[in-house]
Write a protein that holds these residues in place. Structure first.
Motif, PDB file in Angstrom:
ATOM      1  N   UNK A  33       0.844  -1.191   0.000  1.00 36.63           N
ATOM      2  CA  UNK A  33       0.000   0.000   0.000  1.00 36.63           C
ATOM      3  C   UNK A  33       0.882   1.245   0.000  1.00 36.63           C
ATOM      4  N   UNK A  34       0.274   2.400   0.268  1.00 38.13           N
ATOM      5  CA  UNK A  34       1.018   3.655   0.212  1.00 38.13           C
ATOM      6  C   UNK A  34       2.114   3.731   1.265  1.00 38.13           C
ATOM      7  N   UNK A  35       2.022   2.939   2.338  1.00 42.35           N
ATOM      8  CA  UNK A  35       3.060   2.963   3.367  1.00 42.35           C
ATOM      9  C   UNK A  35       4.410   2.556   2.787  1.00 42.35           C
ATOM     10  N   UNK A  36       4.396   1.652   1.800  1.00 44.56           N
ATOM     11  CA  UNK A  36       5.650   1.238   1.157  1.00 44.56           C
ATOM     12  C   UNK A  36       6.281   2.407   0.411  1.00 44.56           C
ATOM     13  N   UNK A  37       5.466   3.219  -0.277  1.00 43.08           N
ATOM     14  CA  UNK A  37       5.996   4.378  -0.988  1.00 43.08           C
ATOM     15  C   UNK A  37       6.562   5.400  -0.006  1.00 43.08           C
ATOM     16  N   UNK A  38       5.878   5.599   1.121  1.00 47.37           N
ATOM     17  CA  UNK A  38       6.367   6.544   2.133  1.00 47.37           C
ATOM     18  C   UNK A  38       7.727   6.088   2.660  1.00 47.37           C
ATOM     19  N   UNK A  39       7.859   4.811   2.943  1.00 45.95           N
ATOM     20  CA  UNK A  39       9.131   4.285   3.446  1.00 45.95           C
ATOM     21  C   UNK A  39      10.244   4.471   2.419  1.00 45.95           C
ATOM     22  N   UNK A  40       9.927   4.247   1.135  1.00 43.14           N
ATOM     23  CA  UNK A  40      10.954   4.374   0.094  1.00 43.14           C
ATOM     24  C   UNK A  40      11.367   5.824  -0.099  1.00 43.14           C
ATOM     25  N   UNK A  41      10.425   6.748   0.052  1.00 37.33           N
ATOM     26  CA  UNK A  41      10.797   8.165  -0.028  1.00 37.33           C
ATOM     27  C   UNK A  41      11.806   8.496   1.068  1.00 37.33           C
ATOM     28  N   UNK A  42      11.567   8.021   2.279  1.00 37.01           N
ATOM     29  CA  UNK A  42      12.485   8.274   3.389  1.00 37.01           C
ATOM     30  C   UNK A  42      13.839   7.620   3.158  1.00 37.01           C
ATOM     31  N   UNK A  43      13.829   6.406   2.627  1.00 36.66           N
ATOM     32  CA  UNK A  43      15.094   5.717   2.361  1.00 36.66           C
ATOM     33  C   UNK A  43      15.879   6.404   1.254  1.00 36.66           C
ATOM     34  N   UNK A  44      15.178   6.879   0.215  1.00 36.17           N
ATOM     35  CA  UNK A  44      15.859   7.587  -0.866  1.00 36.17           C
ATOM     36  C   UNK A  44      16.463   8.889  -0.356  1.00 36.17           C
ATOM     37  N   UNK A  45      15.736   9.599   0.480  1.00 32.66           N
ATOM     38  CA  UNK A  45      16.260  10.836   1.052  1.00 32.66           C
ATOM     39  C   UNK A  45      17.504  10.563   1.883  1.00 32.66           C
ATOM     40  N   UNK A  46      17.466   9.521   2.691  1.00 31.32           N
ATOM     41  CA  UNK A  46      18.623   9.186   3.522  1.00 31.32           C
ATOM     42  C   UNK A  46      19.817   8.790   2.667  1.00 31.32           C
TER      43      UNK A  46
ATOM     44  N   UNK B 244       1.218  11.399   2.323  1.00 31.09           N
ATOM     45  CA  UNK B 244       1.015  12.726   2.925  1.00 31.09           C
ATOM     46  C   UNK B 244       1.754  13.824   2.166  1.00 31.09           C
ATOM     47  N   UNK B 245       1.204  15.044   2.161  1.00 32.30           N
ATOM     48  CA  UNK B 245       1.874  16.155   1.473  1.00 32.30           C
ATOM     49  C   UNK B 245       3.301  16.388   1.958  1.00 32.30           C
ATOM     50  N   UNK B 246       3.555  16.184   3.248  1.00 31.85           N
ATOM     51  CA  UNK B 246       4.904  16.401   3.773  1.00 31.85           C
ATOM     52  C   UNK B 246       5.915  15.471   3.122  1.00 31.85           C
ATOM     53  N   UNK B 247       5.512  14.236   2.826  1.00 34.60           N
ATOM     54  CA  UNK B 247       6.420  13.284   2.169  1.00 34.60           C
ATOM     55  C   UNK B 247       6.755  13.735   0.755  1.00 34.60           C
ATOM     56  N   UNK B 248       5.736  14.193   0.016  1.00 37.06           N
ATOM     57  CA  UNK B 248       6.009  14.670  -1.331  1.00 37.06           C
ATOM     58  C   UNK B 248       6.897  15.911  -1.303  1.00 37.06           C
TER      59      UNK B 248
END
Length: 687
Positions: free
Chosen positions: A35-48, A131-135
């Motif tokens: 679900x969208x939680x996977x995309x949120x986690x990947x955004x955080x991992x890419x940023x790191x 969430x907008x903050x993630x984008x």
């Protein structure tokens, strides 16, 4: 893993910013079981991962920043998600062609890049759940938004692109008011300074001063408060035009135009939200909202079904509303109206008894199937037209005509402007009006058929119909041994379609201004005096849809058996009024006793119940969809209905002395918390 993604971006897409963006979105996209939680986690991992590798992040900033400096955003901001100005048919043809032979993507066009990146059908779902903050974090990770020269250059370019799109959208809105369809609805728009024109002037001044403020030529920012007032006025103007289109007639091109106007107004408002420097703390959320809208629009960019669905909704509403205007006459509000409906049902039943007799003799005359079908269809069609001219009623046509009235009450209830008790009272009125109309049809058709057959036998000494025909009639209405209920459902579908046909042609008459055309028709001017010509024009305009739909209904009923014959399928129809007349003719041949007669009469009424249920369900579904509403609290409605019935059981079949009181007496308020409470004809296949 983000490290593998970074290697791919560095090694394979070093010189291709578009392929870089597509690869990032493909990596972020959740899998089938995610679900969208996977995309949120990947955004955080890419940023790191990028923060841990400054070299890769700098290379990515330079690559994507260079694309941002050169990309064109006008089409995505002022075109994507908005109906084109080509019109419905050209837009439909263009989308079909793009599906068959898609044009190559332009890497410098942000609209095409969106289409390449978000190419999966479920992309809008997961994008909206992030969430907008993630984008915002992702955008700041991929692009250089720091307050340096590169970051400021990117921000200024996007701002100017948005301002240009804003100005062009306002110009398009101003130009739309001179479309012939708009001027037909409101000719005064050509002579007055409308809100559309005022909006264009205000937006032009806003853009000019905004650019001056960006360049430091103006110290004070030009406020957009007046523009927002004009936007609300434009929105009200569009709604007023939509309401006029319902009564003055609409078309696919007009509904396409009004839908585009609404979309354009909403897009201007969205761009103003993003450009407002006084609400910088909300800009990220607003930009993300626009981003998700554009993703959804991109997924439907070449979609045919979304275009048809959105364009047809207002047209369907106009068709059902025109049927609903006639449907008001099918709802008896008091006792005088109730007895008028009974008289109308009796008149219709008398004509139907004669039509049934003509049908029987056509079927027994030995014609070939095709001429027999033509004769039976004409008997139905012309008979129904005669019933309408004589102010009679075919009872089963009521549900298709009253569904729009019920849908209107449902819409009020969903908006919190009507109590469920109001809708329950309307259903009670419709139900007992339907009851008395069917009673009139059945009593008159059955009685007259029996009298005609009995009189014939007394005068001629022989039965009016053959024993074989009588046996076939009795077998045909038996749902236990045959397909009578299935045939009744087919008749219910034709009843529903006849209601749509009536609404369509009433809409067409309003759209064309049929009455005015007939009043000044050159041939009629030579043949008829002025008064007779005006009366004829008024009658045809007022009954255009009813006359055509009644005739079309007869053709559909009469040809069903022949279509089944050609296809080798068991297709036929059963209609309550004709079945009752057939029962009268059959019983005159040999009366089977009161118990058997009561059973057969019950079969006839069961056929009527299927006729009504199918036609009403289909008509109500279309009316609700056209209004974009639904019955969200059916239990509340059932409780309100039960309360009214328990209060006055007789009101199910007979109106109280003051019928309007049933909706205003004390009853439990079943509205949701916080909701304000306000007080057929025919049977060709009977062979």
């Amino acid at each position: 893993m983000p490290q593998q993604l970074l290697r791919t971006l560095v090694e394979r897409h070093a010189d291709d910013p578009v392929a870089t963006l597509v690869a990032i979105i493909d990596w972020l996209r959740p899998g089938p079981a995610e679900d969208a939680a996977a995309a949120i986690e990947r955004i955080e991992r890419l940023q790191a991962a990028l923060e841990a590798d400054p070299g890769a992040q700098q290379a990515l900033h330079e690559r994507l920043g260079e694309w941002l400096d050169q990309a064109r955003f006008f089409q995505i901001l002022a075109g994507l998600g908005l109906f084109s100005r080509r019109g419905f048919l050209r837009e439909l043809g263009q989308r079909i062609y793009e599906r068959l032979n898609p044009s190559p993507a332009d890497p410098m066009n942000a609209r095409d890049v969106f289409y390449l990146a978000f190419h999966e059908a479920d992309d809008p779902d997961w994008v909206a759940q992030v969430p907008p903050a993630c984008w915002e974090r992702l955008m700041r990770t991929l692009w250089p938004w720091e307050p340096d020269e590169a970051g400021q250059r990117g921000r200024d370019r996007l701002t100017r692109e948005a301002l240009y799109a804003l100005e062009m959208l306002a110009i398009w809105i101003a130009a739309e008011e001179f479309e012939p369809d708009i001027l037909r609805l409101d000719p005064n728009m050509a002579t007055r300074d409308s809100s559309f024109i005022a909006l264009q002037r205000e937006v032009g001044a806003y853009v000019r001063d905004y650019i001056g403020w960006l360049e430091g030529k103006l110290e004070d920012f030009y406020d957009d408060a007046h523009i927002r007032v004009l936007l609300e006025q434009c929105r009200e103007e569009v709604e007023r035009l939509r309401r006029r289109a319902v009564t003055r007639g609409t078309s696919i091109s007009l509904t396409h135009l009004l839908e585009r106007l609404g979309q354009t107004i909403a897009r201007i408002e969205r761009l103003l939200d993003i450009l407002d420097p006084k609400a910088c703390d909300q800009c990220s959320d607003r930009a993300t909202a626009l981003f998700t809208e554009l993703v959804e629009a991109s997924s439907e960019r070449h979609g045919i079904r979304p275009l048809i669905r959105r364009s047809m909704r207002q047209l369907a509403r106009s068709v059902t509303e025109n049927a609903g205007d006639k449907g008001e006459h099918y709802i008896a509000a008091d006792r005088p109206a109730y007895f008028r409906m009974l008289a109308s049902g009796l008149a219709g039943g008398l004509v139907i008894a004669v039509m049934a007799l003509i049908k029987i003799h056509i079927l027994e005359s030995g014609f070939a199937r095709l001429p027999e079908t033509v004769l039976v269809s004409l008997n139905y069609g012309l008979g129904f037209v005669l019933i309408h001219i004589l102010h009679g009623t075919v009872a089963t046509k009521q549900p298709a005509m009253t569904a729009a009235s019920i849908a209107g009450q449902v819409e009020l209830g969903e908006r919190g402007r009507a109590n469920p008790r109001k809708l329950a009272d309307l259903l009670l009125r419709v139900g007992r009006t339907q009851f008395v109309a069917i009673a009139g049809n059945v009593i008159a058709a059955l009685s007259l058929a029996f009298v005609i057959a009995w009189w014939w036998q007394q005068q001629a000494g022989t039965a009016l119909i053959s024993p074989e025909r009588a046996d076939y009639i009795l077998e045909g209405i038996n749902p236990v041994t045959g397909l009578a209920l299935f045939y009744a459902a087919i008749a219910g579908v034709w009843l529903f379609l006849s209601g749509l046909i009536a609404g369509f042609f009433d809409n067409r008459a309003a759209y064309l201004g049929l009455e005015a055309r007939l009043r000044e028709h050159p041939l009629l001017r030579r043949l008829l005096p002025e008064r007779a010509r005006h009366r004829l024009a008024a009658y045809i305009d007022g009954h255009y849809g009813a006359l055509i739909s009644n005739f079309a209904f007869g053709i559909m009923l009469g040809s069903t058996g022949y279509v089944g014959y050609l296809l080798g399928l068991p297709l036929d129809i059963r209609h309550v009024a004709f079945s009752s007349a057939d029962l009268g003719y059959a019983m005159s041949h040999e009366f089977a006793g009161p118990l058997m007669f009561a059973l057969l009469l019950g079969f006839v009424l069961l056929i009527g119940a299927v006729n009504l249920t199918v036609s009403f369900a289909l008509a109500l579904n279309v009316a609700l969809r056209a209004r974009g509403t639904r019955i969200s609290r059916p239990l509340n409605l059932l409780r309100a209905y039960w309360h009214l019935v328990r209060q006055r059981p007789s009101s199910l079949v007979y109106p109280p002395a003051a019928d309007g009181d049933t909706s205003t007496e004390d009853a439990p308020d079943d509205s949701a918390p916080g909701t304000p409470s306000r007080d057929e004809p025919g049977n060709h296949g009977d062979r």
